[in-house]
Structures are given as C-alpha cells and as structure tokens.
Design an enzyme around this catalytic site. Structure first.
Site, PDB file in Angstrom:
ATOM      1  N   ASP A 141       0.793  -1.235   0.136  1.00  0.00           N
ATOM      2  CA  ASP A 141       0.013  -0.112   0.195  1.00  0.00           C
ATOM      3  C   ASP A 141       0.671   1.234  -0.022  1.00  0.00           C
ATOM      4  O   ASP A 141       1.825   1.395   0.793  1.00  0.00           O
ATOM      5  CB  ASP A 141      -0.862   0.040   1.272  1.00  0.00           C
ATOM      6  CG  ASP A 141      -1.967   1.022   1.264  1.00  0.00           C
ATOM      7  OD1 ASP A 141      -1.963   1.906   0.394  1.00  0.00           O
ATOM      8  OD2 ASP A 141      -3.007   0.850   2.033  1.00  0.00           O
ATOM      9  N   HIS A 176      -0.558   4.561  -0.014  1.00  0.00           N
ATOM     10  CA  HIS A 176      -1.102   5.870   0.385  1.00  0.00           C
ATOM     11  C   HIS A 176      -0.392   6.565   1.717  1.00  0.00           C
ATOM     12  O   HIS A 176      -0.472   5.976   2.749  1.00  0.00           O
ATOM     13  CB  HIS A 176      -2.467   5.289   1.304  1.00  0.00           C
ATOM     14  CG  HIS A 176      -3.473   4.846  -0.247  1.00  0.00           C
ATOM     15  ND1 HIS A 176      -3.499   3.559  -0.420  1.00  0.00           N
ATOM     16  CD2 HIS A 176      -4.214   5.535  -0.847  1.00  0.00           C
ATOM     17  CE1 HIS A 176      -4.471   3.520  -1.269  1.00  0.00           C
ATOM     18  NE2 HIS A 176      -4.929   4.541  -1.751  1.00  0.00           N
TER      19      HIS A 176
END
Lengths: 138, 455
Positions: free
Chosen positions: A14, A16
């Site tokens: 991930d 983000h």
C-alpha cells in the site's frame, strides 16, 4: 521524562501516504516520539524497528483493502520476538467493500491487535485510546 | 607544507611516493617487493634506497604511512537487529577500511562470546539500539564482552542513552573504549562518520604496534591509516573537489588485488532512479565493499567457482586459475589474467550496486530500489597491480557496465574509464585532509583517463 516511542507505517504493498503523514503529525503533537516507516512496510520492518527503538506501540495503517491479508500473523511475530506487551493498533480501509465492521474487528483482534478502527475514525480517538492503554500498562 | 614521503605497506609491493606540496609535484615514486609478511621495515628501506637521490635533494618534512599489513584491519561488528544497527555497524567498519572477521546480532550467547575470544580481531565495534531506544541488549553485550581478555580496543557506537552504563563496565575490566556517535541514531538513518574517525584513531594508537609497525613509528608522523581508508579519502576528494576547484563528480573505483577486490562509490546525494521507492537502509554516500573471495591470485579458484555458476568456463582458464591458487608466483598468462580480473571486477561491482525490483500492487507497477543506483555514474577508476600491469585494462574495467540482460542490477550504463597508473591514490590519500588542493591537482594529473579508442 522520556517520550514514549510509537512506530507507524502503511503495511503491505500500500502506498497511501497522506493519512500516514497526518498520523505522524498528530502523534508528534500529542507528545510522542514517532518512528515513521512510511509506506509499503513489511511486518518484519515493524518488528525490527520496535526492537531497536524500544517502542511501546505500533500503528498499522492499511487503505487498499488487503489489510487483513497483510496483517495476518503479525501478533504471533511480535510474540515470537518477545514483544507481546507492545500495543498493536490498526486502522484505515482494512477490507474491501462495505463489509460490516464487527467481523473485521473480530478478525483483527484474533490476530493479536489491541485496537481496530473503522474508516473515517478521528486520529484523536486513537491517541486517547493509546494514552489510556499505556496508563493501564503502567 | 613541504616534502612528504608517503608509504603504502603490507601488500605484495611496498610503494613509496615523494610529494612536494608547495610545488604541487610528485618528485618520485618507487616500489619494492615485500618478501615476507614481517619485513615491513625492510620494504620501506628498499623503497627509500630507490628514492635516495630525491630524498638527498629534497629533505623530507615528514613521512606518512598507510598499511594493510598482516591482513589489514580486522574487525568484529556487534549490533541489535541484523538489518538495522548491525548493518549500520558493518558499513561503519568497511568504510573505515576494515575487513570484517565476524558479525553478531541480538544478545550475545556464550558460544558467540567464545567465538569472539578466539577470532583474531584488532578492533570490535559495539552498536545496538537507536538513541533513546533499546538499552538492555547493548548493556548485556557489554557485560558479556567484559568477561574476555581485553586484547582489543572497543568502539562504542550504540544507543547514547546506554553509554554511561555499558562503557564503564568494559573499562572496569581493562578494555580501552572510545565512544562515538550512534551508527544509527534513529531507525533507518545511517551516521557512520564519527565511528569511522574513532576506528582510525585506534588504528593509529594501538594497531600500529600490534602490526609490527612500531619500529617504523619513530619515522612517521601521526598519520597512519588502513590503506583502504586512505584510498577512500583520495577518491572522496577527487569526486567532490575543494572549495577552490571542482572534482570529477560522482565516481566508482575498483581495486583488484591478489586476494581481495574492493569497490568504492562516491556520491554527493543518494542516487534514486525515477519513480522508484527506496527500500531498506539507505547506502552511505561514501560506500566501500570488500570481497574476500575475489582476487586474481590467491582467490583465482574461487573466482572460477563463482563464474561457473553463471556461465560456462573453458578448461584452460579453469586449470590456470586452480594452479594459481597453489603457485601464485608462476609465469602469468596475460589473456587469462584479463579474464580473471574482469570477472573479479564484474562480480564485485554486482555485489556493490543497488537493485531494482518491480512489485505489482493494486495501484499498478511500482519499482523498489535497494541500495545505490549507479546507472548515471560517468567515471570508473581502476586501482591495483593486476590492473596496472594488465594487457587490456579497458576490457577489465568495462565488465562493471550495466548489462541489459540483467536490468535489475543498477551498474553504470555509459562510464568512461581511468587508471591509477602510477599507484598514487593510496599514498596521496594520506595528504587529502591536510593538503586537499595539492592532492586534488595531483590526482587529476596522474589518474589517467583511458580513451575510448583503446577498446
């Protein structure tokens, strides 16, 4: 008195980064020493950082829906490293879709997480819980 | 200012260089074979005899020396987590010119302490814990080490908050301990300069005696470095320049020897390829790796062993390499030597260079970079006897180039090559701190760029 160290990061593949920065900022403002491992952090990197820094808590973020897979076995890994007393929190979009939160929370607690947060939780909630949990540990 | 005799001792040849720092001139250079490991003084005398005329005409201001005698500076690194403080500790050791004879992580076991006792180490670097982080392990390790006979100095480069407990324990048991900055003050941040200086200081104070150099100590000034450390200083100056004159910019150097191959890279900032995310501990800007299994004489058989895993090796080369390991002073085969040196350069450079991996995520493909991206590097310098005397230096050095068949290994794509033809880099490094401008000028003059048409 020395600041309490918290290790934070976004787990798995991930990337983000925005929420990660907000958590870093909020925890620092709240008086914690933050070790931010950034994005795409593996379980091993979390554990290694906790060992070196003597951190008391880990904030795991996951926003891309694969959180449950990425976090599986993390509680066991901490136990194996002798770190079962380290507080383990998770938050973000932990699973894909609009699943009910209760089973998600249950699954994460079964994996050794102390606190699990649904999407949209205010970080100050997590900080208040952290202070309470640390106080309870003494 | 003045005239300096710069000596490089401990390898097959003792090398001497006389430099006039006022005139910015190399007045003479000479080398003499070093017959036995103990004959350091003999080698120095032989070099001085060859330079007698120069010395007579230009009285020496001082003599400085770098040494790789008795296997060089042998160190043990102790850290906490293998990928964090232990890795930082090993990088501090290698960038100070040391060869690691042991690395240990977490709390030392009785068995490991015994292994440290029997290892022939010159200096031990004790790290562990970020500043304010874990204290228990480094204190426990200090206690464990304090039971040993204090034969080697210790450098404490761990959690600063534990120093006041751990260091007195060691000192009470007779250890000489110097305290440097933590090699990893916070997670993922490397800080090796202070530890490197501490290693150099103990090298001068204690190692020089142990390496049989005390008889020459009277003639040398207080500058005695491990040879790779002196090479690092020279290369760093050549890359970065001084406030008065520019350097060559980021560069790479390959030093091929009979038993080992060293690779150096000098960067002003960490090279990251476009759109890549850096994983793991970032490499230091000044990085040295030493390969103890790659060399063109004593380790020739080992080179063939590595080579045969990636390509077919013809019998002639293989036989030659194996016989070299047994009889390193036999008549040389120049063509085979070029191939052996080329293999050393390639394998050592591959181990030094960063890697790029692709990961497929829900957001698309992402490049993950571990280590340094050397693809934009423009200069590769060759160092060492096997290169100076090689039939085709360019052929050897070009082995470090990026290979499109292995795109994940981030080696220089289109570098030009240079050679330390007169063996001046290790000697001039000894003056790099005190006379940077003179040394930079001399390096630029003597490290010869190889033209492309030689290939």
């Amino acid at each position: 008195m020395e600041k309490t160290t918290v290790v934070i990061g976004v787990i798995g593949a991930d990337v983000h980064a925005v929420g990660n920065r907000i958590i870093d900022y909020a925890l620092t403002q709240a008086g914690f020493n933050v070790v931010n491992l950034g994005v795409m952090v593996s379980q091993k990197e979390f554990v290694d950082a906790v060992i070196e820094t003597n951190a008391k808590a880990i904030f795991v973020s996951s926003l891309y829906g694969h959180g449950e897979l990425d976090c599986r076995g993390m509680g066991d890994l901490l136990k194996e490293a002798g770190l079962e007393k380290v507080l383990l929190y998770a938050g973000g979009n932990l699973v894909v879709g609009k699943t009910d939160f209760e089973p998600v929370e249950e699954a994460f607690k079964a994996m050794g997480f102390d606190r699990v947060y649904p999407p949209g939780t205010d970080i100050n909630q997590g900080i208040a819980d952290l202070k309470a949990d640390l106080a309870a540990l003494g | 200012m003045g005239t300096y005799l710069l000596l490089d001792v401990g390898s097959t040849f003792t090398k001497g260089l006389i430099v006039d720092t006022d005139e910015v001139k190399i007045l003479g250079h000479a080398q003499a074979p070093t017959t036995a490991q103990t004959d350091i003084v003999e080698g120095i005398e032989a070099v001085k005899a060859k330079l007698a005329d120069v010395i007579a005409a230009h009285p020496l201001t001082a003599t400085r020396l770098c040494s790789s005698a008795k296997g060089g500076l042998k160190m043990i690194a102790v850290g906490l987590v293998p990928d964090l403080t232990l890795k930082a500790a090993t990088l501090a050791c290698t960038s100070a010119g040391a060869k690691l004879v042991g690395t240990y992580s977490f709390t030392l076991s009785e068995r490991e302490v015994e292994a440290i006792e029997s290892a022939q180490c010159d200096v031990l670097l004790l790290a562990g814990g970020t500043d304010g982080g874990n204290q228990e392990v480094i204190i426990a390790n200090a206690k464990a080490l304090s039971r040993l006979t204090p034969r080697f100095p210790i450098i404490y480069a761990g959690n600063k908050s534990a120093a006041d407990v751990a260091v007195p324990i060691l000192r009470q048991h007779g250890f000489t301990v110097s305290v440097s900055d933590n090699v990893m003050p916070t997670t993922g941040v490397l800080q090796v300069d202070s530890a490197r200086e501490a290693i150099r200081a103990v090298f001068l104070d204690t190692i020089v005696k142990a390496k049989g150099l005390s008889s020459v100590a009277s003639v040398i000034e207080n500058v005695v470095y491990p040879t790779p450390s002196s090479v690092l200083d020279a290369l760093s100056l050549l890359a970065n320049g001084t406030p008065n004159q520019p350097g060559w910019g980021d560069l790479m150097a390959v030093d091929i020897g009979g038993a080992t191959t060293d690779v150096y890279t000098m960067h002003q900032r960490l090279p990251v390829s476009d759109n890549a995310m850096v994983r793991g501990l970032p490499d230091p800007l000044i990085k040295r790796t030493v390969e103890g299994d790659l060399g063109v004489r004593f380790n020739a058989a080992s080179v063939i062993d590595h080579l045969s895993r990636v390509e077919s090796v013809d019998q002639g080369l293989s036989d030659y390499a194996h016989s070299l390991a047994l009889h390193p002073h036999q008549a040389a085969n120049p063509d085979f030597d070029v191939r052996l040196a080329g293999a050393c350069a390639r394998l050592a450079a591959q181990r030094h260079a960063g890697r790029l991996e692709s990961a497929y995520t829900p957001m698309g493909r992402i490049d993950l970079q571990v280590g340094k991206d050397l693809r934009p590097l423009k200069t590769v310098i060759g160092i060492g006897g096997p290169l100076i005397h090689a039939k085709d230096v360019q052929e050897i050095l070009s082995q470090v180039r990026y290979n499109p068949a292995q795109p994940e290994i981030l080696l220089p794509v289109d570098p030009h090559y240079a050679l330390d033809k007169h063996y001046v880099i290790s000697g001039l490094g000894l003056l790099a701190k005190s006379h940077p401008d003179a040394v930079l000028t001399l390096l630029k003059q003597t490290v010869e760029e190889l033209t492309h048409d030689q290939s």
